[in-house]
Design an enzyme around this catalytic site. Sequence first.
Site, mmCIF file in Angstrom:
data_model
loop_
_atom_site.group_PDB
_atom_site.id
_atom_site.type_symbol
_atom_site.label_atom_id
_atom_site.label_comp_id
_atom_site.label_asym_id
_atom_site.label_seq_id
_atom_site.Cartn_x
_atom_site.Cartn_y
_atom_site.Cartn_z
ATOM 1 N N ASN A 133 -36.914 104.737 -3.600
ATOM 2 C CA ASN A 133 -37.144 103.996 -4.850
ATOM 3 C C ASN A 133 -37.921 102.687 -4.673
ATOM 4 O O ASN A 133 -38.541 102.204 -5.610
ATOM 5 C CB ASN A 133 -35.863 103.798 -5.656
ATOM 6 C CG ASN A 133 -34.783 103.089 -4.891
ATOM 7 O OD1 ASN A 133 -34.905 102.824 -3.702
ATOM 8 N ND2 ASN A 133 -33.701 102.774 -5.579
ATOM 9 N N GLU A 231 -26.516 99.151 2.565
ATOM 10 C CA GLU A 231 -26.904 98.818 1.182
ATOM 11 C C GLU A 231 -26.790 100.108 0.387
ATOM 12 O O GLU A 231 -27.673 100.956 0.445
ATOM 13 C CB GLU A 231 -28.350 98.307 1.135
ATOM 14 C CG GLU A 231 -28.617 97.046 1.926
ATOM 15 C CD GLU A 231 -28.160 95.779 1.226
ATOM 16 O OE1 GLU A 231 -27.503 95.862 0.173
ATOM 17 O OE2 GLU A 231 -28.436 94.703 1.760
ATOM 18 N N CYS A 265 -30.743 100.747 -7.533
ATOM 19 C CA CYS A 265 -29.311 100.561 -7.257
ATOM 20 C C CYS A 265 -28.709 99.435 -8.087
ATOM 21 O O CYS A 265 -27.508 99.431 -8.362
ATOM 22 C CB CYS A 265 -29.105 100.274 -5.771
ATOM 23 S SG CYS A 265 -30.099 98.893 -5.201
ATOM 24 N N GLU A 439 -29.163 91.299 3.137
ATOM 25 C CA GLU A 439 -30.587 91.275 3.476
ATOM 26 C C GLU A 439 -31.242 90.147 2.692
ATOM 27 O O GLU A 439 -30.925 89.944 1.517
ATOM 28 C CB GLU A 439 -31.239 92.618 3.138
ATOM 29 C CG GLU A 439 -30.708 93.741 4.021
ATOM 30 C CD GLU A 439 -31.438 95.061 3.860
ATOM 31 O OE1 GLU A 439 -31.810 95.672 4.873
ATOM 32 O OE2 GLU A 439 -31.629 95.481 2.706
HETATM 33 P P1 NAP Z 1 -29.877 109.228 0.037
HETATM 34 O O1 NAP Z 1 -29.873 110.640 -0.303
HETATM 35 O O2 NAP Z 1 -28.684 108.624 0.653
HETATM 36 O O3 NAP Z 1 -31.163 109.006 0.964
HETATM 37 C C1 NAP Z 1 -31.472 107.772 1.539
HETATM 38 C C2 NAP Z 1 -32.110 108.010 2.900
HETATM 39 O O4 NAP Z 1 -31.172 108.691 3.730
HETATM 40 C C3 NAP Z 1 -33.361 108.887 2.851
HETATM 41 O O5 NAP Z 1 -34.272 108.440 3.822
HETATM 42 C C4 NAP Z 1 -32.816 110.251 3.210
HETATM 43 O O6 NAP Z 1 -33.777 111.103 3.802
HETATM 44 C C5 NAP Z 1 -31.786 109.866 4.255
HETATM 45 N N1 NAP Z 1 -30.780 110.886 4.515
HETATM 46 C C6 NAP Z 1 -30.371 111.908 3.728
HETATM 47 N N2 NAP Z 1 -29.422 112.651 4.366
HETATM 48 C C7 NAP Z 1 -29.230 112.076 5.570
HETATM 49 C C8 NAP Z 1 -28.398 112.384 6.692
HETATM 50 N N3 NAP Z 1 -27.541 113.400 6.678
HETATM 51 N N4 NAP Z 1 -28.472 111.577 7.785
HETATM 52 C C9 NAP Z 1 -29.332 110.545 7.824
HETATM 53 N N5 NAP Z 1 -30.145 110.204 6.783
HETATM 54 C C10 NAP Z 1 -30.094 110.950 5.682
HETATM 55 O O7 NAP Z 1 -30.186 108.319 -1.226
HETATM 56 P P2 NAP Z 1 -31.362 108.511 -2.287
HETATM 57 O O8 NAP Z 1 -30.959 109.513 -3.295
HETATM 58 O O9 NAP Z 1 -32.657 108.703 -1.600
HETATM 59 O O10 NAP Z 1 -31.395 107.036 -2.915
HETATM 60 C C11 NAP Z 1 -30.608 106.702 -3.970
HETATM 61 C C12 NAP Z 1 -29.350 105.988 -3.552
HETATM 62 O O11 NAP Z 1 -29.693 104.824 -2.790
HETATM 63 C C13 NAP Z 1 -28.583 105.478 -4.728
HETATM 64 O O12 NAP Z 1 -27.210 105.671 -4.541
HETATM 65 C C14 NAP Z 1 -28.918 104.000 -4.748
HETATM 66 O O13 NAP Z 1 -27.962 103.200 -5.394
HETATM 67 C C15 NAP Z 1 -29.019 103.703 -3.313
HETATM 68 N N6 NAP Z 1 -29.802 102.481 -3.114
HETATM 69 C C16 NAP Z 1 -29.140 101.358 -2.729
HETATM 70 C C17 NAP Z 1 -29.839 100.173 -2.586
HETATM 71 C C18 NAP Z 1 -29.160 98.914 -2.152
HETATM 72 O O14 NAP Z 1 -29.856 97.989 -1.732
HETATM 73 N N7 NAP Z 1 -27.846 98.806 -2.233
HETATM 74 C C19 NAP Z 1 -31.201 100.148 -2.857
HETATM 75 C C20 NAP Z 1 -31.841 101.319 -3.270
HETATM 76 C C21 NAP Z 1 -31.113 102.494 -3.390
HETATM 77 P P3 NAP Z 1 -34.662 112.119 2.902
HETATM 78 O O15 NAP Z 1 -35.333 111.319 1.862
HETATM 79 O O16 NAP Z 1 -35.608 112.672 3.893
HETATM 80 O O17 NAP Z 1 -33.686 113.106 2.326
#
Ligand code: NAP
Length: 462
Positions: A133, A231, A265, A439
């Site tokens: 994102n 995060e 997020c 961060e």
């Molecule tokens: P996600 O599915 O957790 O993916 C995040 C990252 O983790 C991606 O690079 C993904 O790779 C990787 N990943 C997926 N499965 C994994 C595994 N088994 N082992 C290691 N890495 C793995 O999250 P998303 O859907 O992309 O992002 C949305 C989420 O992020 C939301 O919950 C949002 O709130 C959170 N977020 C939090 C913040 C914050 O600062 N707190 C900021 C932005 C987003 P792939 O893309 O290759 O699958």
Amino acid sequence: METIKVYNPSTGNLIDECANLSEQEVKIAVDLTVNAFPSWSKKLAAERSVLLRQWHDLIKADKEVFAELLTAENGKCLSESRGEIDYGLGFIEWYAEEAKRLYGDTIPTHDPNGAVIVTKNPIGPTAAITPWNFPFMMITRKIATALAAGCTMIIKPAEDTPLTAIKLLAYARKAGIPEGVFELVTGDPKMIGQIFTADARIRKISFTGSTQIGKLLAEQSAATLKKLTMELGGNAPFIIFDDANIENAVKGLVSAKLRNSGQVCISPNRIYVQQTCYDQVIALLKASVSQIRVDDGLQEEFVVGPLINQKAIDKVQALISTTVKQGAKVIYGGKVHAKGGLFYEPTILTELTDDMDINQTEIFGPVCAVYSFDNEEEVIARANHTEYGLVAYAYTESLGRAFRLSQRIESGMVILNSGSVGTASVPFGGIKESGYGREGSYYGIEEYVEVKYTLFSGLKLQ
Ligand code: NAP
């Protein structure tokens, strides 16, 4: 070579491909990160600072190239991409400076012939995993901090948006940041996560993404007892009291909510409006949302772009239909946009209650979920009723109430009378299941150092 294809979510067109690395190739990149640590950590802070600054300046000179690429792979509109680049560059600039200010302490000694110093030393080689994102800012926020502290870092960007990350790496090399100091791998996330977490030489992982994957990585990191920054997800309350400047509150709400099509997020997830100003807020919100165009991000004006992929569309659609079945009303939008593809209508849901599924679900789409409340005590309890604790917003003109909210809201960040959270100079991060670690700001660099106390005894001072 196997590749991962990257598509433009606005058009569905293939933009480019990147490597789908094998296990062995990922391990080679980890070795490079580990091997680069001794020389990078020994560099003077001032030298690291100059390299970070050069990287910053090269990117800034090509800001428009980065903005167009970011819009192409993520879908957010150009003005948002430019804003994200400024935000992300802010971290490189901030930590280029902060590198030089990683002060330690001297402590009055307990030993009449001794002296005590406390130094802050880079934790070691580190790794990061980032979401789609904020493909630019998420990378610079982690890399700049790690490098400033004297750590090396290997990054795995999200599969949907690796191209901005790859360009950032190319610019780092142009700036003179050596191989191994900043490495990047793309490929199977599970495999890469396992390699990062199992390798005892990687001393820290910084992860931004879902709470589910964050917990998995924490579990996997237990065996090597790594330091972690997490995060994770959010469920932000956005509270509007009747003593607020209502027009400003709705403006703040719409910009916070519709940024990146709600896929943020810190996006307002539960909008609580005081009963006494409810009708006014709803009327203004509807008028404001109806002014906003939905379109391909390559526009000069602010537009709501597409969601990232079909899975995201299906999730938002399913959540809306469940919420309606549970008794909510759609007063605006509520379906895939007439443009089709991955475009979704900005949506307003009302008549919501806290027992509906949506109340405890991160929406991650352009959906305003509006609840009403009666009084301050009640809304604070309802705002805190979530497993998450990333950010909370509130609008009120009462100083006392603002202070009470700052004290009593359970979240890492409380934003009063504004819809805008981030800049490099503040500590970004959450509590509860939104994670831990910060961060940005001088707190951010502390995550990449170990505090070492040394006693020099026998100094014959007496
Ligand atoms: P996600 O599915 O957790 O993916 C995040 C990252 O983790 C991606 O690079 C993904 O790779 C990787 N990943 C997926 N499965 C994994 C595994 N088994 N082992 C290691 N890495 C793995 O999250 P998303 O859907 O992309 O992002 C949305 C989420 O992020 C939301 O919950 C949002 O709130 C959170 N977020 C939090 C913040 C914050 O600062 N707190 C900021 C932005 C987003 P792939 O893309 O290759 O699958």
